[in-house]
Scaffold this motif. Structure first.
Motif, PDB file in Angstrom:
ATOM      1  N   GLY A  98      33.234  -7.896  -9.661  1.00 52.91           N
ATOM      2  CA  GLY A  98      33.666  -7.258 -10.252  1.00 52.91           C
ATOM      3  C   GLY A  98      35.243  -6.416 -10.429  1.00 52.91           C
ATOM      4  N   THR A 129      18.047 -11.968 -11.341  1.00 55.50           N
ATOM      5  CA  THR A 129      19.416 -13.250 -11.156  1.00 55.50           C
ATOM      6  C   THR A 129      18.444 -13.966  -9.687  1.00 55.50           C
ATOM      7  OG1 THR A 129      21.051 -11.691 -10.266  1.00 55.50           O
ATOM      8  CG2 THR A 129      21.041 -12.331 -12.091  1.00 55.50           C
ATOM      9  N   GLY A 184      27.549 -12.661 -21.189  1.00 57.43           N
ATOM     10  CA  GLY A 184      29.496 -12.247 -20.194  1.00 57.43           C
ATOM     11  C   GLY A 184      28.659 -10.752 -20.698  1.00 57.43           C
ATOM     12  N   LYS A 185      27.631 -10.227 -20.988  1.00 54.38           N
ATOM     13  CA  LYS A 185      27.286  -8.341 -21.054  1.00 54.38           C
ATOM     14  C   LYS A 185      26.474  -8.840 -19.315  1.00 54.38           C
ATOM     15  CE  LYS A 185      28.980  -7.665 -25.270  1.00 54.38           C
ATOM     16  NZ  LYS A 185      29.947  -7.229 -24.864  1.00 54.38           N
ATOM     17  N   MET A 186      26.266  -7.358 -19.086  1.00 53.81           N
ATOM     18  CA  MET A 186      25.963  -6.413 -18.211  1.00 53.81           C
ATOM     19  C   MET A 186      24.545  -6.142 -18.610  1.00 53.81           C
ATOM     20  SD  MET A 186      28.718  -4.711 -15.215  1.00 53.81           S
ATOM     21  CE  MET A 186      28.967  -3.116 -16.067  1.00 53.81           C
ATOM     22  N   ASN A 187      23.531  -7.171 -18.284  1.00 54.41           N
ATOM     23  CA  ASN A 187      22.223  -6.989 -19.294  1.00 54.41           C
ATOM     24  C   ASN A 187      20.976  -7.907 -17.947  1.00 54.41           C
ATOM     25  OD1 ASN A 187      20.894  -5.993 -22.013  1.00 54.41           O
ATOM     26  ND2 ASN A 187      20.997  -7.976 -22.429  1.00 54.41           N
ATOM     27  N   SER A 217      26.102 -10.172 -15.253  1.00 56.91           N
ATOM     28  CA  SER A 217      26.180 -10.807 -16.081  1.00 56.91           C
ATOM     29  C   SER A 217      25.352 -11.325 -17.219  1.00 56.91           C
ATOM     30  CB  SER A 217      27.072 -11.698 -16.094  1.00 56.91           C
ATOM     31  OG  SER A 217      28.524 -10.488 -16.738  1.00 56.91           O
ATOM     32  N   ASP A 218      25.139 -11.880 -18.720  1.00 52.96           N
ATOM     33  CA  ASP A 218      24.148 -12.636 -19.093  1.00 52.96           C
ATOM     34  C   ASP A 218      24.541 -13.856 -19.224  1.00 52.96           C
ATOM     35  OD1 ASP A 218      24.943 -11.843 -21.339  1.00 52.96           O
ATOM     36  OD2 ASP A 218      23.227 -10.803 -22.244  1.00 52.96           O
TER      37      ASP A 218
END
Length: 146
Positions: free
Chosen positions: A137, A69, A60-63, A56-57
């Motif tokens: 997740g 990270t 909150g998006k998987m980006n 997540s960014d």
């Protein structure tokens, strides 16, 4: 090559009651070499794993990738990913690479991962391993590179 990627908050692998590899947040990478696989497939799979945007960014998006990270990689050999169950209830593993080829490609994959990423831990090829993980997740993604 086949891989199953699990985003984890922590993971470890034990052999004979001793922890031999452990990470905090990052990816548990189960990897299997199939007959005919080469270093080129291992390289392609590693690039895909390192760039896979499943973290997540700030929104909150998987980006973000594991490289973004700084998360760990726990790489575990798993020939059972090559299971063929089309012929009945007992899996066939004839698609898995022969043990010598599987070990060579696993070792190559690990070496390339260590050269490209700062936090790489491993299991032990062909050992009876106990893998412990907290799937984050949950996020679990199969990857196949031909």
């Amino acid at each position: 090559m086949i891989s199953l990627i699990q985003r984890v908050s922590q993971a470890r692998v034990d052999v004979a009651g001793l922890t031999i590899g452990e990470i905090g947040p990052g990816l548990l990478v189960l990897v299997c070499a199939e007959r005919g696989d080469t270093e080129a497939q291992a390289d392609k799979l590693l690039v895909k794993i390192l760039k896979l945007r499943i973290f997540s960014d700030d929104a909150g998006k998987m980006n973000r990738s594991v490289q973004d990270t700084g998360g760990g990689l726990l790489v575990v050999s798993q020939f059972t990913l090559a299971a063929d169950t089309s012929g009945g209830n007992r899996p066939s593993f004839t698609n898995a690479a022969a043990p010598d080829d599987g070990r060579r490609l696993y070792d190559y994959f690990v070496a390339q991962a260590r050269a490209a990423h700062p936090d790489v831990k491993t299991g032990e090829f062909a050992a009876d391993m106990k893998v412990h993980l907290v799937n984050d997740g949950p996020v679990t993604i199969p990857l196949t590179v031909r």
